[in-house]
Design an enzyme around this catalytic site. Structure first.
Site, mmCIF file in Angstrom:
data_model
loop_
_atom_site.group_PDB
_atom_site.id
_atom_site.type_symbol
_atom_site.label_atom_id
_atom_site.label_comp_id
_atom_site.label_asym_id
_atom_site.label_seq_id
_atom_site.Cartn_x
_atom_site.Cartn_y
_atom_site.Cartn_z
ATOM 1 N N GLU A 79 0.571 -1.352 0.132
ATOM 2 C CA GLU A 79 0.028 0.038 0.107
ATOM 3 C C GLU A 79 0.873 1.198 -0.061
ATOM 4 O O GLU A 79 1.586 1.448 1.150
ATOM 5 C CB GLU A 79 -0.987 -0.105 1.295
ATOM 6 C CG GLU A 79 -2.247 1.251 0.946
ATOM 7 C CD GLU A 79 -2.926 1.242 2.354
ATOM 8 O OE1 GLU A 79 -3.215 0.079 2.721
ATOM 9 O OE2 GLU A 79 -3.316 2.079 2.604
ATOM 10 N N LYS A 259 -8.030 -0.336 10.970
ATOM 11 C CA LYS A 259 -7.109 -0.687 9.734
ATOM 12 C C LYS A 259 -6.040 -0.034 9.379
ATOM 13 O O LYS A 259 -5.106 -0.433 9.198
ATOM 14 C CB LYS A 259 -8.164 -0.642 8.594
ATOM 15 C CG LYS A 259 -7.650 -1.414 7.326
ATOM 16 C CD LYS A 259 -6.887 -0.370 6.320
ATOM 17 C CE LYS A 259 -6.354 -0.925 5.214
ATOM 18 N NZ LYS A 259 -5.323 -0.055 4.707
ATOM 19 N N ASP A 275 3.228 -14.586 12.009
ATOM 20 C CA ASP A 275 1.845 -15.074 11.380
ATOM 21 C C ASP A 275 1.063 -13.900 11.591
ATOM 22 O O ASP A 275 0.622 -13.598 12.732
ATOM 23 C CB ASP A 275 1.569 -16.241 12.358
ATOM 24 C CG ASP A 275 0.061 -16.727 11.745
ATOM 25 O OD1 ASP A 275 -0.521 -15.904 11.312
ATOM 26 O OD2 ASP A 275 -0.078 -17.882 12.408
ATOM 27 N N HIS A 372 -1.665 11.582 0.507
ATOM 28 C CA HIS A 372 -1.616 10.112 -0.225
ATOM 29 C C HIS A 372 -1.570 10.370 -1.990
ATOM 30 O O HIS A 372 -1.135 9.348 -2.510
ATOM 31 C CB HIS A 372 -3.156 9.363 -0.080
ATOM 32 C CG HIS A 372 -3.197 8.739 1.053
ATOM 33 N ND1 HIS A 372 -3.523 7.190 1.312
ATOM 34 C CD2 HIS A 372 -2.547 9.102 2.481
ATOM 35 C CE1 HIS A 372 -3.563 6.792 2.591
ATOM 36 N NE2 HIS A 372 -2.867 7.905 3.304
HETATM 37 P P1 NDP Z 1 8.262 -23.751 15.726
HETATM 38 O O1 NDP Z 1 7.396 -25.167 15.732
HETATM 39 O O2 NDP Z 1 9.198 -23.708 14.776
HETATM 40 O O3 NDP Z 1 8.802 -23.885 17.319
HETATM 41 C C1 NDP Z 1 9.649 -22.955 17.743
HETATM 42 C C2 NDP Z 1 11.178 -23.837 17.953
HETATM 43 O O4 NDP Z 1 12.018 -22.842 18.252
HETATM 44 C C3 NDP Z 1 10.838 -24.587 18.999
HETATM 45 O O5 NDP Z 1 10.472 -25.921 18.895
HETATM 46 C C4 NDP Z 1 12.235 -24.403 19.686
HETATM 47 O O6 NDP Z 1 13.108 -25.439 19.489
HETATM 48 C C5 NDP Z 1 12.915 -23.568 19.086
HETATM 49 N N1 NDP Z 1 13.650 -22.223 19.601
HETATM 50 C C6 NDP Z 1 14.968 -22.005 19.598
HETATM 51 N N2 NDP Z 1 15.327 -21.014 20.326
HETATM 52 C C7 NDP Z 1 14.173 -20.773 21.234
HETATM 53 C C8 NDP Z 1 13.948 -19.730 22.262
HETATM 54 N N3 NDP Z 1 14.903 -18.901 22.764
HETATM 55 N N4 NDP Z 1 12.807 -19.790 22.929
HETATM 56 C C9 NDP Z 1 11.636 -20.707 22.232
HETATM 57 N N5 NDP Z 1 11.955 -21.548 21.225
HETATM 58 C C10 NDP Z 1 13.128 -21.731 20.772
HETATM 59 O O7 NDP Z 1 7.151 -22.519 15.990
HETATM 60 P P2 NDP Z 1 6.282 -22.181 16.777
HETATM 61 O O8 NDP Z 1 5.625 -23.189 17.758
HETATM 62 O O9 NDP Z 1 6.748 -20.724 17.268
HETATM 63 O O10 NDP Z 1 4.899 -21.987 15.791
HETATM 64 C C11 NDP Z 1 4.959 -20.926 14.906
HETATM 65 C C12 NDP Z 1 4.284 -21.225 13.697
HETATM 66 O O11 NDP Z 1 3.095 -22.133 13.793
HETATM 67 C C13 NDP Z 1 3.833 -20.161 12.788
HETATM 68 O O12 NDP Z 1 4.457 -20.389 11.423
HETATM 69 C C14 NDP Z 1 2.519 -20.367 12.664
HETATM 70 O O13 NDP Z 1 1.861 -19.767 11.482
HETATM 71 C C15 NDP Z 1 2.218 -21.722 12.811
HETATM 72 N N6 NDP Z 1 0.768 -22.091 13.409
HETATM 73 C C16 NDP Z 1 -0.040 -21.356 13.729
HETATM 74 C C17 NDP Z 1 -1.470 -21.736 14.390
HETATM 75 C C18 NDP Z 1 -2.315 -20.582 15.032
HETATM 76 O O14 NDP Z 1 -1.915 -19.565 15.143
HETATM 77 N N7 NDP Z 1 -3.457 -21.104 15.244
HETATM 78 C C19 NDP Z 1 -1.616 -23.023 14.442
HETATM 79 C C20 NDP Z 1 -0.542 -23.837 13.838
HETATM 80 C C21 NDP Z 1 0.545 -23.485 13.386
HETATM 81 P P3 NDP Z 1 13.309 -26.749 20.651
HETATM 82 O O15 NDP Z 1 12.444 -27.582 20.165
HETATM 83 O O16 NDP Z 1 14.620 -27.035 20.775
HETATM 84 O O17 NDP Z 1 12.972 -26.001 22.092
#
Ligand code: NDP
Length: 418
Positions: A79, A259, A275, A372
């Site tokens: 935008e 918005k 997200d 704008h």
């Molecule tokens: P991930 O599944 O990538 O999990 C984050 C990973 O980061 C953890 O598993 C962790 O690894 C690692 N990590 C490294 N450093 C850190 C730290 N300092 N603190 C925390 N974690 C760390 O991502 P999220 O669980 O965050 O999920 C986000 C994604 O999920 C987005 O892409 C979103 O779009 C999607 N999503 C959203 C939904 C919704 O909003 N309703 C539903 C389903 C998915 P380790 O395992 O070693 O701890």
């Protein structure tokens, strides 16, 4: 067509493109355009049936000072005027002393939902009695987050009515957005509920409400700063407060008010690989928290100062999800000097506030179109096919017209080319 697309997901991007070209009649040039935009690295693996990479422009907003630190803000948006308005708003708020921002808390909640519950108290009592065991189960489902100093914090129940009960788990997800780790923990808790409480669960998933990840940005601007003449400045302040008040009273206006805030919020959230649908849902749910949809920000006059406040639910992460896979995110984190999710939350709220200030001020003074106009006219020039060399010339000619339209733009472009 259905047969042609059978097993589509098993094909390579090249094969998918060839099939689309054949069945939908894509020209050579269109196929090339799709192919040229192929993403680098692992980004194609983020989604299913990958074809190409849809590009959005990224710019940087400048002039931000938040909690005494200066920031350059990467923003991804299609935008026109959003980045200009953010920079302009930020400049004025920095002259006023800068924005202050604070994170209230940073926790994520998820739900295990039960149906056909006859007596709510029986579930509530059982969960209360077994809360340590359930928290342990959640910890064991994703132990690495506990090692990182986070993990499950509390568990409670809520009676949703009509026989539905929600078991709410609250987790400290540290630097992640936490959706996946939360869902893993919830499913482990649901298994225990089913095996020990002998009650089937309907579903388990995080809540995007984000109401435990609230962040507030505030600013205080001397009224005298709002115009050269003090009477004019007082008028601007009064009108700006009134415009903000209307967003509290009228949902129709509140939607547009919000918005404008999300123009800046989304642009930064996207640049940070987060997200933005989650942030959008959370923001709009928060805007209706007392039963009526209202403006997310509030502007008041306090003596000779105009004060602005914006509170947003911002469950964002600086690790995980797409943050490492999208190649520009780590560079954007460096540009914005973001080292923690709390810092990102504060910057997002500050951007929303500056964006809102710029929009309201323009609205109650020159009107939104004046600022704008140049960017919209540039868009019009590009829409009618002007080349990068022709755009500035055509834009200038269109600016001289009162309300330029596409036909006029085409005509002027023709004249330039002759
Ligand atoms: P991930 O599944 O990538 O999990 C984050 C990973 O980061 C953890 O598993 C962790 O690894 C690692 N990590 C490294 N450093 C850190 C730290 N300092 N603190 C925390 N974690 C760390 O991502 P999220 O669980 O965050 O999920 C986000 C994604 O999920 C987005 O892409 C979103 O779009 C999607 N999503 C959203 C939904 C919704 O909003 N309703 C539903 C389903 C998915 P380790 O395992 O070693 O701890």
């Amino acid at each position: 067509m259905e047969a042609a697309f059978s097993q589509f997901y098993k094909r390579t991007p090249k094969q998918r493109l060839a099939l689309l070209a054949e069945t939908l009649g894509l020209s050579e040039a269109e196929q090339q355009a799709l192919q040229q935009r192929a993403a680098q690295g692992d980004a194609p693996l983020l989604i299913e049936n990958y074809l190409t990479t849809y590009q959005l422009p990224e710019g940087v907003a400048v002039n931000f000072r938040v909690n005494g630190h200066d920031y350059v803000v990467p923003m991804v948006t299609e935008e026109p005027s959003v980045i200009a308005a953010a920079s302009n708003g930020a400049k004025q708020l920095t002259i006023a002393g800068g924005i202050t921002a604070a994170v209230h808390s940073r926790l994520l909640t998820g739900q295990v939902v039960l149906s056909d519950v006859k007596v709510y108290a029986s579930i509530d009592d059982w969960v209360a009695l077994h809360q340590n065991e359930l928290l342990d189960v959640a910890k064991q489902a994703h132990p690495s987050i506990v090692t990182r100093g986070g993990g499950p914090k509390s568990i409670r129940t809520r009676d949703l009515g009509e026989g539905f009960v929600s078991i709410d788990l609250t987790v400290d997800v540290k630097a992640a957005m936490g959706a996946n780790m939360m869902n893993t923990m919830l499913e482990a808790v649901a298994d225990v509920v089913q095996s020990k409480l002998h009650h089937t669960t309907l579903f388990s998933i995080l809540s995007n409400a984000g109401d435990q990840s609230l962040t507030t940005a505030t600013v205080s601007v001397p009224v005298s700063q709002l115009a050269d003449d003090l009477d004019d400045a007082q008028q601007v302040a009064k009108r700006l407060v009134q415009a903000s008040r209307i967003a509290q009273l009228d949902p129709m206006r509140a939607v547009t008010h919000n918005k404008g805030i999300m123009n800046g919020v989304d642009a930064l959230v996207i640049a940070m690989g987060n997200d933005w649908r989650a942030i959008e849902s959370a923001a709009h749910a928060f805007a209706v928290k007392d039963g009526q949809y209202r403006g997310l920000s509030d502007w008041q006059l306090a003596g000779d100062r105009l004060t602005g406040t914006l509170t947003l639910p911002l469950p964002v992460g600086t690790v995980g999800g797409a943050t490492k896979v999208l190649p520009l995110v780590s560079i954007n984190q460096k540009i914005a000097r973001i080292n923690s999710p709390e810092e990102l939350m504060k910057l997002i709220a500050a951007v929303g506030l500056a964006q809102n200030f710029a929009a309201l001020k323009a609205l109650v003074t020159s009107g939104i179109q004046q600022g704008h106009m140049k960017m919209q006219v540039r868009s019009l020039a590009m829409t009618v096919g002007a080349t990068p060399q022709e755009v500035p010339v055509l834009t200038e000619q269109l600016m001289a017209l009162k309300d330029p339209n596409e036909a006029q733009a085409k005509q002027l472009l023709k004249q330039i080319r002759n």
